[in-house]
Design an enzyme around this catalytic site. Sequence first.
Site, PDB file in Angstrom:
ATOM      1  N   LEU A 627      61.508  42.215  30.559  1.00 34.17           N
ATOM      2  CA  LEU A 627      60.798  43.489  30.752  1.00 34.17           C
ATOM      3  C   LEU A 627      59.498  43.487  29.956  1.00 34.17           C
ATOM      4  CD1 LEU A 627      60.573  46.513  31.593  1.00 34.17           C
ATOM      5  CD2 LEU A 627      61.870  47.031  29.504  1.00 34.17           C
ATOM      6  N   ASP A 628      59.649  43.444  28.644  1.00 28.14           N
ATOM      7  CA  ASP A 628      58.503  43.447  27.728  1.00 28.14           C
ATOM      8  C   ASP A 628      58.819  42.458  26.616  1.00 28.14           C
ATOM      9  OD1 ASP A 628      56.483  43.942  25.942  1.00 28.14           O
ATOM     10  OD2 ASP A 628      56.983  46.037  25.574  1.00 28.14           O
ATOM     11  N   PRO A 629      58.454  41.177  26.805  1.00 25.40           N
ATOM     12  CA  PRO A 629      57.510  40.655  27.798  1.00 25.40           C
ATOM     13  C   PRO A 629      58.183  40.301  29.125  1.00 25.40           C
ATOM     14  CG  PRO A 629      58.179  38.897  26.352  1.00 25.40           C
ATOM     15  CD  PRO A 629      58.884  40.134  25.850  1.00 25.40           C
ATOM     16  N   ARG A 748      48.365  48.419  23.226  1.00 30.87           N
ATOM     17  CA  ARG A 748      49.760  48.372  23.672  1.00 30.87           C
ATOM     18  C   ARG A 748      50.606  49.179  22.688  1.00 30.87           C
ATOM     19  NH1 ARG A 748      52.185  44.306  26.854  1.00 30.87           N
ATOM     20  NH2 ARG A 748      53.793  44.115  25.244  1.00 30.87           N
TER      21      ARG A 748
END
Length: 964
Positions: A627-629, A748
Amino acid sequence: MILPNRAYAFFSHTHKAQKENMPLLDKILAERASLYDYELIVGENGKRLLAFGNFAGRAGMIDFLRGLGQRYLSLGYSTPFLSLGSSYMYPSLAAAKAAVISVGEEISTQGLPLGICPLVFVFTGSGNVCCGAQEIFKLLPHTFVDPSKLSELHKTETNQARHGSKRIFQVYGCIVTAQDMVEPKDPMKVFDKVDYYAHPEHYNPIFHEKIAPYTSVIVNCMYWEKRFPPLLSYKQIQDLMRNGCPLVGIADITCDIGGSLEFVDRTTSIDSPFFRYDAITDSYHQDMEGNGLICLAVDILPTEFAKEASQYFGNVLSQFVTNLASATDITNLPAHLRRACIVHGGVLTSLYDYIPRMRKSDSEDVSENSANSLSNKSKYNTSVSLSGHLFDQFLINEALDIIEAAGGSFHLVNCHVGQSFDAISYSELEVGADDKAVLDQIIDSLTSLANPTENNRFSNQNSSKISLTLGKVQENGMEKESDPKKKAAVLILGAGRVCQPAAQMLSSFGSSQWYKTLLEDDFEDQIDVDVILGSLYLKDAEQIVEGIPNVTGIQLDVMDSASLFKSISQVDVVISLLPPSCHIIVANACIELRKHLVTASYVDSSMSMLDDKAKDAGITILGEMGLDPGIDHMMAMKMIDEAHMQKGKIKSFTSYCGGLPSPEDANNPLAYKFSWNPVGAIRAGRNPATYKYHGETVHIDGNNLYDSATRLRIPDFPAFALECLPNRNSLIYGDLYGIGSEATTIFRGTLRYEGFSEIMATLSRIGLFNNEAHTILKNEERPTFRKFMFDLLKIVRKDTDGALMREEDITEKILTLGHCKDQRSAMMTAKTIIFLGLLDQTEIPASCQSAFDVACFRMEERLSYSSTEKDMVLLHHEVEIEYPDSKITEKHRATLLEFGKIIDGKTTTAMALTVGIPAAVGALLLLTNKIQTRGVLRPIQPEVYTPALDIIQAYGIKLIEKNE
């Protein structure tokens, strides 16, 4: 739960021998029970007596009229439809109808804007759903038009005087059936419904040419199967919109996703019933503004009239209850109930004796290639396709009787079952016999059944007519085709929550059409994927794989080189969902054995150094595939690359992501919960942060991170009150995404619900996150949580109970000590202290040696998810693009919102889905050679992110894209 010698009535889905429901039927037979199926209770006209379809049509039509008013307003037209609410907003169906009647009166007196007239509603289907929709439509002043007259309606109205035209004071309806949607390919033939259901391949679609160009709204209420041409394909709707078609919206009440309307690829919810599809750009949007069609696709419409729908069903059912409950001899039942009895006293009734024969045929399949299943048993065989009312008129019984009475055998190859009284079923059989004359006799008898003579009992019953297609007779001994499917294997390493969604997706690859289509357009061989899940503890692995086909759990210690190498050597791709420190061990093994590797973790320096070795070995190590990353990279690069291709420059890039409790489960003062140990999350709040804002580089000290949180509203989800904390180093994404030299803002951040940071900052100032050993905690006599907290708050205790326990007192003390200047923040911090049990009289465990240990211990206890609670993942990008040539600036947004799911009492978190699914997608792309680049990669190249995003969305993880 089936009890012996009882009679049951419900929707059983067993009378068509549906394989997945046969265990239920077996239990009913074994317990000598009786079964009546609601679906089979039909009147003399063949219509079901128990159904909710009317309510779906009513609710869907009202909801769409409301949305139509909003859509026309966005296009600059004010209409009477604006006064309507959604169906669920009215206290009753009668009240909703009254509101529609009021709209109709306004149309008949004030009229509609000339620019949207004639307003034409086209209805597809003829069942209960369509009748319900028309019931609402007829409350408006209306005229029904024959399909053949639609074009004349437009021509006539266009040529009339622009003032006083009748068309502005009414709406138009048009009911279309199959003969209006297709025509025979052979110009010498006329449309035949039975023939069309048997051989849709012999017909060409014409709806897009004859009907759609003159339609304002399509109300889709028809039954549809994949073997039929779509009502509107992607290309057809694109051509229509380019040619100025007046179509403004779709009310897809049947809600067949990706069905007769190919571009309706998602369902919508009652509280957000529409999406907008822009056919020209092939893009989906959640608002009413902009180009395209509005589409309603709610799949639980009858619940909007829950009271009336339940009352209706109960009223009809109550008429049958006495008969059903008292029947010991079913011959005494009324015909409509007798026909609905599948099992009586543990024995199948005669009407349904075809079920075991169909099941036996299925179980005797001796080859995975069903086309050859009888060739090993019968010398002669042929394919037979039957189409008609096979099950509701029990014609399947007669067909099977003919085959077996002659001494032949059959195998059921395919079966499509009509879902309404007027829908036709289709079955494909392979029929075999050892004697050519016997097979010929069977063919002749089936032909007679399909073409009855005047003396035949079917001659005057159109509904009982069937259509028959025969294949070529083949003699045994001919060369057989080899099995086209290939086998592949994937090893998943880990035992966390993320593993299960990845395993489920991979194991279903060989049988799931939605992403097989995406992957296999240029990949000739079909693949079945076997999954091996390796965990340090066998019990953990077995628990994860329980109930998932084609997945095996094994015990595997990655520190045991021999075991690791043996397991990797047996597969094609490895997915490592282990802690990041273990990836390098797995990666080196994959390089040596020349096997691809996928991870969801960041590509660190040690992994990057393996790039040349991976290239030399001819393998791909795909990292940051979560997902993130992961999805964050893919969504960002899609927007950035598209902008660069159009010669745009990225002026600003901001990205936010957070794993949060679902709003209804954010039921604590912090509005936050942990699905893992909170140590990492708390420490992350002490990390420094760096980002670029309007050309200036901003540094945030770790001690002040919580104080730097900013309030935030995501445009597509304004109801979420959020805040954002800056991540560690946003600047590295400038180089990673190729925007470092052009973007003046690169940011971010991590999302939390509003108020989280104020509480955490106050707790930090109190000293609750201090990681140094605490004097009180080192005492031999273990202190209580209350004593420890009183010490931090400098509260002098006069007795064991303590003088300060109330929330107001703790709030005042926090303010007095200067830990917080805001009354509300102090109060919420006090609530958090009490909620975490930091004022309890229980002893603190000996393992807690610092205030930080105490905080983590209590948060892990009190801020964890229960078995019935769900989490939420929200990812949002905003990219501001400047086009120097045109001097236009655009803002592009991409948003992902996913909630955890509870299926069969088991919870799958949104975090597990959004991390596990991308990892599985990476493995699929490598298995099918979609990724050709070798070495260490991130999903920032189109080669990876283009197909990956398609599959992720096809799997049901919705990504919303909008441009301004």
